[in-house]
Scaffold this motif. Structure first.
Motif, short mmCIF file in Angstrom:
data_model
loop_
_atom_site.label_atom_id
_atom_site.label_comp_id
_atom_site.label_asym_id
_atom_site.label_seq_id
_atom_site.Cartn_x
_atom_site.Cartn_y
_atom_site.Cartn_z
N UNK A 67 -3.08 2.66 7.33
CA UNK A 67 -1.68 2.60 6.92
C UNK A 67 -0.76 2.21 8.07
N UNK A 68 -1.17 1.21 8.84
CA UNK A 68 -0.29 0.69 9.88
C UNK A 68 0.71 -0.26 9.23
N UNK A 69 1.93 -0.30 9.76
CA UNK A 69 2.95 -1.15 9.17
C UNK A 69 2.68 -2.60 9.57
N UNK A 70 2.34 -3.45 8.59
CA UNK A 70 1.91 -4.80 8.95
C UNK A 70 3.03 -5.68 9.50
N UNK A 71 4.28 -5.28 9.26
CA UNK A 71 5.39 -6.12 9.71
C UNK A 71 5.92 -5.67 11.07
N UNK A 72 5.21 -4.73 11.70
CA UNK A 72 5.62 -4.31 13.04
C UNK A 72 4.44 -4.52 13.98
N UNK B 115 -4.65 7.97 8.07
CA UNK B 115 -5.13 7.64 6.74
C UNK B 115 -6.43 6.86 6.81
N UNK C 73 7.47 4.14 16.07
CA UNK C 73 8.19 4.47 14.82
C UNK C 73 8.65 5.93 14.76
N UNK C 74 7.76 6.89 14.95
CA UNK C 74 8.23 8.28 14.87
C UNK C 74 9.22 8.64 15.98
N UNK D 254 5.53 10.59 9.40
CA UNK D 254 6.07 10.39 10.75
C UNK D 254 7.52 10.84 10.83
N UNK E 207 2.68 7.28 5.12
CA UNK E 207 2.60 7.33 6.58
C UNK E 207 4.01 7.45 7.17
N UNK F 6 0.83 -1.20 0.00
CA UNK F 6 0.00 0.00 0.00
C UNK F 6 0.87 1.26 0.00
N UNK G 157 8.58 -5.44 3.54
CA UNK G 157 7.32 -5.95 3.01
C UNK G 157 7.51 -6.62 1.65
N UNK H 244 -0.18 6.61 16.90
CA UNK H 244 1.07 6.79 16.17
C UNK H 244 1.17 8.22 15.63
N UNK H 245 0.02 8.78 15.25
CA UNK H 245 0.04 10.11 14.65
C UNK H 245 0.28 11.21 15.68
N UNK I 5 3.28 -11.60 7.32
CA UNK I 5 2.92 -10.70 8.42
C UNK I 5 3.71 -11.05 9.65
N UNK J 260 12.64 7.36 15.02
CA UNK J 260 13.20 8.25 14.00
C UNK J 260 13.83 9.48 14.62
N UNK K 112 -7.25 4.09 5.38
CA UNK K 112 -7.08 2.65 5.64
C UNK K 112 -6.06 2.41 6.76
N UNK L 84 0.13 4.11 0.79
CA UNK L 84 -0.08 4.93 1.98
C UNK L 84 0.90 4.59 3.10
N UNK L 85 1.44 3.37 3.09
CA UNK L 85 2.40 2.99 4.13
C UNK L 85 3.63 3.88 4.04
N UNK M 56 0.07 -8.27 16.81
CA UNK M 56 0.27 -7.96 15.40
C UNK M 56 -0.93 -7.17 14.90
N UNK N 203 -2.70 -7.49 12.23
CA UNK N 203 -3.83 -8.25 11.70
C UNK N 203 -4.60 -8.98 12.80
#
Lengths: 306, 379
Positions: free
Chosen positions: B107-112, B103, B120-121, A206, A202, A196, A221, B168-169, A306, B124, B105, A198-199, B152, B154
């Motif tokens: 827009x969360x990072x699926x691998x974290x 966002x 995350x921020x 950030x 995002x 996506x 990913x 997160x925002x 995932x 950074x 949808x 948007x990732x 996770x 999901x």
């Protein structure tokens, strides 16, 4: 009929149609199985039976008695070990070069608008529509001593003596990378398309620079696609015959060339079968490992781990 | 591959749960964007006040998301100026804008996992690990996500994802928050609860917020002010109440709230709907055709003798829809114009009006608004 159709919650006919509904479900399942049957039969006849037969052959000596002779020879004779090492080196090198060339290409394609990407994809897939043999001969024509590249190179004064571009490991690699590249790009592209956009937005919002966003979000990913492409290419390379045979000029002996020699020169089916079995086992191990690494996504899977 | 931050952030010392840094105003001037010959943003001038919750509302294709993306820096406008406080940002890369964005949808990072998403921020910004853990924990608590740090993405429900995206925002205390239809993927009940929560969150943080939605009720519920966009222009910007009570144009009246319209003609200082004379709070002086706004909940069913201080119309009932808390009556006026009335229902088994029955419908003069009828070319 009439008694069962009347609604009577306390009566004996409380499982209205239960048996018939179960039968319908069973029939439906059998129908689906029936659709798969021809393919299953074909796989059994053309794959399982021959492989089983080879497997059996590999345990028989010349007189037809059970023996581990072929496997023992593979361990004792260093030339076999060298063949396997060469096979792995060439396969690994091909896979690495395919990653280096294919990843940026797939990334570029995945960032294009879909129509443009589809057009470019045709270019990537074009080689698939030409015979493997033709493509390999074409490389021979290009790379040989009096070939196009040497003639032009000398004409342009880039080098004075014809370079040895083919009939060695280098030539083999060039040909194999060319043939394997689409197998790397396809699963990578599929995975990258599914990421996506948007990732990355995002990540940027950030505070992530584009480079940092790529490495912390996009690259992880895309790994399932990379694992799928890499394992596909590597496994295909392990059993590759035509290109190493033609471009290797006898100097690059891969397992498949050795199998061919055993059969064509020595008529030693047992030895060839044993090599085939070992190659198959190694291939399966690589696939299992790759599946573990990509966490469930099969070799063709473009799913997001995932 | 980490890149050093371009700016030092003095507000880093503050804590996620603590008071917010001073809110920034946003000033947009003559912002334009066209795709080919099609303008999507048409010389937009917009001021978002410090600490304000401003909603961009409009139908799809009105340019509201484009405008938000331009503020976030994901879309390069053709011209114009965007300032955050004193700072011109129109050419600034998105990662340097210090905005918290939510966002559609998520827009969360699926691998974290959840905690790494929220952290995350902070990572950074090279915060020490202990500080990150503390702030993530505080953010989790703030959004009733305590104990979910290791989950996770999901494994989360839609509402939980929404909360993680919010956490997160805001965890790095951006001075501007942008939200792109953040509730549209939730079911109705959850959406309505989140509207209240978002509003409360905004009151607590006081961060300047720009919110995009196509849902007029959501805009009315949450906003300090609403900017209604129509074909790349701002058709109206005002408080929810001012817009609802006096839409100013037929486009806005149609977009905000339900309404039926009645043709009215003004001549010689008298407004007439058919033969009936119409009175209004502010009767326009200019002659021409107007549209009278009839909001369903502002209309009354009149009994004999009612009607003081009201504009009254005779008609008959064409449809009755019982909706539990309210009763929606459809009626046709004498000239055939359809109108809707929304009445609160009573218990006690009182009989409902039946289709075909004659009715007298009234609207208070104080509620009567006449709009220039663009469709028919007023003036």
């Amino acid at each position: 009929m009439s008694a069962a159709d009347a609604y009577d919650p306390s009566g004996p006919a409380r499982d209205f149609h239960a048996a018939a509904l179960r039968r319908d479900q069973w029939r439906e399942r059998m129908g689906l199985a029936g659709l798969a049957a021809p393919a299953l039969l074909l796989v059994t006849v053309t794959l399982l039976v021959p492989v089983g037969w080879l497997f059996g052959l590999s345990f028989l000596d010349d007189s037809g008695a059970f023996s581990l002779e072929h496997y023992r020879r593979m361990l004792s004779e260093p030339s076999y070990a060298r063949t396997f090492i060469t096979t792995f080196e060439i396969s690994l090198a091909t896979t690495l070069i395919c990653i280096l060339l294919g990843y940026p290409l797939a990334y570029f394609l995945s960032q294009l608008p879909r129509r443009a990407a589809n057009l470019c994809m045709i270019a990537v897939l074009l080689p698939f529509w030409t015979s493997l043999l033709v493509r390999t001969y074409a490389w021979l024509v290009l790379l040989q001593r009096s070939g196009l590249i040497n003639t032009w190179g000398i004409k342009l004064g880039l080098w004075s003596e014809p370079l040895q571009l083919v009939h060695n490991a280098g030539g083999t690699l060039i040909g194999m990378v060319h043939i394997m590249l689409p197998f790397m790009v396809l699963p990578l592209y599929g995975t990258m398309r599914a990421i996506d956009g948007n990732l990355l937005r995002a990540a940027a919002s950030l505070g992530s620079t584009p480079v940092h966003g790529f490495w912390t979000v996009f690259f992880p990913l895309s790994l399932p696609g990379l694992a799928a492409g890499a394992s596909l290419v590597f496994v295909l390379c392990l059993g590759f015959y035509v290109t190493p045979a033609m471009l290797g000029g006898g100097k690059v002996t891969m397992v498949s060339n050795r199998i061919a020699n055993d059969i064509e020169l020595f008529f030693n089916w047992g030895a060839a079968s044993a090599l085939g079995v070992v190659l198959l086992v190694i291939t399966l191990m690589v696939l299992v490992l790759a599946a573990r690494l990509s966490r469930g996504a099969g070799p063709f899977g473009a799913g997001q781990g995932s | 591959m980490r890149q050093a931050d371009d700016q030092q952030r003095p507000q880093d010392a503050a804590v996620a749960s603590g008071g917010s840094a001073t809110a920034l105003p946003i000033a947009i001037r003559q912002l334009s964007k066209a795709y080919g010959a099609v303008p999507v943003l048409n010389d937009i001038d917009l001021d978002v006040r410090p600490g304000e919750f401003l909603t961009l509302l409009g139908p799809s294709g009105s340019g509201k998301t484009t405008l938000l993306m331009a503020i976030a820096g994901f879309l390069r406008p053709d011209k114009g100026s965007i300032r955050f406080g004193e700072r011109e940002v129109v050419r600034l890369a998105p990662h340097k804008r210090e905005i918290g964005m939510v966002f559609q949808n998520y827009a969360l990072f699926p691998h974290m996992d959840v905690a790494r998403n929220i952290g995350f921020p902070l990572r950074l910004r090279r915060m020490p690990a202990g500080e990150i853990a503390r702030r993530v924990e505080a953010a989790l608590d703030m959004f009733q996500l305590g104990g979910f740090g290791g989950r996770r993405i999901d494994q989360l429900s839609g509402g939980q994802r929404q909360r993680v995206a919010l956490a997160r925002a805001i965890v790095f205390e951006p001075r501007i928050i942008l939200m792109d239809e953040p509730l549209s993927a939730l079911d109705k009940q959850l959406r309505e609860r989140m509207q209240i929560e978002l509003r409360q969150l905004h009151e607590r943080l006081g961060t300047t917020t720009v919110y995009v939605t196509h849902d007029q009720r959501e805009a009315l519920t949450m906003s300090d002010r609403i900017a209604i966009l129509d074909r790349g222009r701002i058709a109206r910007i005002d408080t929810p109440r001012a817009i609802y009570d006096d839409p100013g144009s037929r486009f806005v009246a149609e977009f905000i709230g339900e309404s039926s319209f009645l043709d009215v003609e003004i001549a010689d200082g008298v407004a007439r709907a058919g033969s009936a004379i119409v009175r209004a709070r502010d009767l326009p002086t200019k002659r021409g055709r107007y549209a009278m706004v009839l909001r369903p909940e502002r209309l009354r069913l009149l009994g004999p003798g009612d009607g003081d201080g009201m504009n009254c119309f005779d008609g008959h009932i064409t449809g009755v829809v019982y909706q539990g808390d309210t009763l929606l009556l459809q009626a046709a006026l004498g000239d055939g114009s359809p109108v809707s009335l929304r009445l609160t229902t009573n218990g006690g088994g009182a009989p409902l009006p039946s289709p075909g029955a004659p009715v007298r419908i009234g609207i208070a003069v104080a509620d009567t608004v006449l709009l220039p009828d663009e469709a028919r070319g007023a003036l």
